[in-house]
Design an enzyme around this catalytic site. Structure first.
Site, mmCIF file in Angstrom:
data_model
loop_
_atom_site.group_PDB
_atom_site.id
_atom_site.type_symbol
_atom_site.label_atom_id
_atom_site.label_comp_id
_atom_site.label_asym_id
_atom_site.label_seq_id
_atom_site.Cartn_x
_atom_site.Cartn_y
_atom_site.Cartn_z
ATOM 1 N N GLU A 26 -72.149 18.473 -43.644
ATOM 2 C CA GLU A 26 -72.023 19.724 -44.419
ATOM 3 C C GLU A 26 -73.402 20.329 -44.676
ATOM 4 O O GLU A 26 -73.572 21.551 -44.639
ATOM 5 C CB GLU A 26 -71.262 19.444 -45.729
ATOM 6 N N GLY B 154 -62.376 15.557 -44.177
ATOM 7 C CA GLY B 154 -61.557 16.451 -44.989
ATOM 8 C C GLY B 154 -60.357 17.024 -44.262
ATOM 9 O O GLY B 154 -59.712 17.947 -44.748
ATOM 10 N N GLY C 62 -64.999 10.605 -48.982
ATOM 11 C CA GLY C 62 -65.054 11.861 -49.721
ATOM 12 C C GLY C 62 -63.894 11.978 -50.686
ATOM 13 O O GLY C 62 -63.892 11.386 -51.766
ATOM 14 N N GLY C 63 -62.872 12.734 -50.286
ATOM 15 C CA GLY C 63 -61.758 13.053 -51.182
ATOM 16 C C GLY C 63 -61.154 11.861 -51.907
ATOM 17 O O GLY C 63 -60.890 11.936 -53.112
HETATM 18 P P1 13P Z 1 -63.373 12.866 -46.556
HETATM 19 O O1 13P Z 1 -63.210 11.407 -46.902
HETATM 20 O O2 13P Z 1 -62.879 13.770 -47.646
HETATM 21 O O3 13P Z 1 -62.818 13.173 -45.206
HETATM 22 O O4 13P Z 1 -64.957 13.151 -46.483
HETATM 23 C C1 13P Z 1 -65.754 12.284 -45.751
HETATM 24 C C2 13P Z 1 -67.162 12.589 -46.036
HETATM 25 O O5 13P Z 1 -67.657 13.665 -45.698
HETATM 26 C C3 13P Z 1 -67.946 11.590 -46.756
HETATM 27 O O6 13P Z 1 -69.296 11.896 -46.758
#
Ligand code: 13P
Length: 251
Positions: free
Chosen positions: A98, A174, A235-236
């Site tokens: 990101e 994500g 992440g989530g």
């Molecule tokens: P998600 O687990 O939400 O797919 O995100 C992964 C992530 O970017 C962890 O740095």
């Protein structure tokens, strides 16, 4: 020293400080697995209050999600690695896809950030991973190799003790679409081979390589049981204490 199993959460730009404290304390109180290193990658504003709330005995460590490549100066809105180190924050996440995409961080800049972080005494969770287009073109291995070589190959073997690698295929972040355990394992094995060729067997065997991209309680066990997957950058699912605690217990 054998490599460690790590469950790392990346909260990204989520939670208020109060919500973050509540989440961290739920994780602290609920976690029983002493064999896992737990790292919470939280917004800058949360680092100091969380540092004060989390018990040293809990084995929960904090990470910043970025730092600047200079230690001080006229860089409005940036955070120095020295400030993080002075706060005794052990880890910084660098090279997340990101930040590569939205903040135009390229391999050369990340190389400078890695240096600044290590010089300040921080450990680095270095993220790499390919887009869907690159995977479909069959160039995922060479793409990840270039990310590693451009940003890490100038380091010494002893610097590499302070590097954790997170393989995060962008198409799995994500999206709810996780890499299959086989896809994760083959890339992790490749990354370990790249480290072996460049830095030697000891570095290759001792570097923790995390998988990230739609890790959840329901797929963590099979991912983490792959021989070269040493944990996850989540992440989530790290924003829900019950889900993250199950992930912590998936090793
Ligand atoms: P998600 O687990 O939400 O797919 O995100 C992964 C992530 O970017 C962890 O740095």
């Amino acid at each position: 020293m054998a490599r460690k199993n790590i469950a790392a959460g990346n909260w990204k730009m989520n939670t208020t400080i109060d919500e973050g404290i509540e989440l961290a304390l739920q994780i602290q109180d609920g976690q029983r697995n002493k064999e896992v290193v737990i790292i919470l990658g939280v917004p800058f504003t949360h680092l100091y209050p969380l540092k004060r709330k989390i018990k040293a005995s809990s084995k929960i460590l904090l990470a910043a999600q970025n730092c600047h490549h200079k230690t001080s100066g006229a860089y409005t809105g940036e955070i120095s690695p020295l400030v993080l180190a002075a706060l005794k924050i052990p880890y910084v996440i660098l090279g997340h896809s990101e930040r590569r995409e939205y903040n135009h961080e390229d391999n050369a800049l990340l190389s400078q950030k890695v240096d600044a972080a290590l010089e300040a005494g921080l450990k680095v969770i270095f993220c790499c991973g390919e887009s869907l287009e690159i995977r479909q073109a069959g160039q995922h291995f060479s793409h990840v190799k270039k990310q590693l070589s451009d940003s890490l190959f100038h380091l010494s073997a002893s610097h590499m003790k302070n590097i954790v690698i997170a393989y995060e295929p962008i198409w799995a972040i994500g999206t709810g679409e996780t890499a299959t355990p086989q896809q994760a394992q083959e890339m992790h094995e490749e990354i370990r081979n790249i480290l072996r060729k460049k830095f030697g067997k000891r570095v290759a065997e001792n570097t923790s390589i995390l998988y990230g991209g739609s890790v959840k309680a329901s797929n963590a066990t099979v991912l983490f049981s792959q021989p070269d997957v040493d944990g996850g950058l989540v992440g989530g699912a790290s924003l829900k204490s019950d889900e993250f605690l199950k992930i912590i217990n998936s090793f």
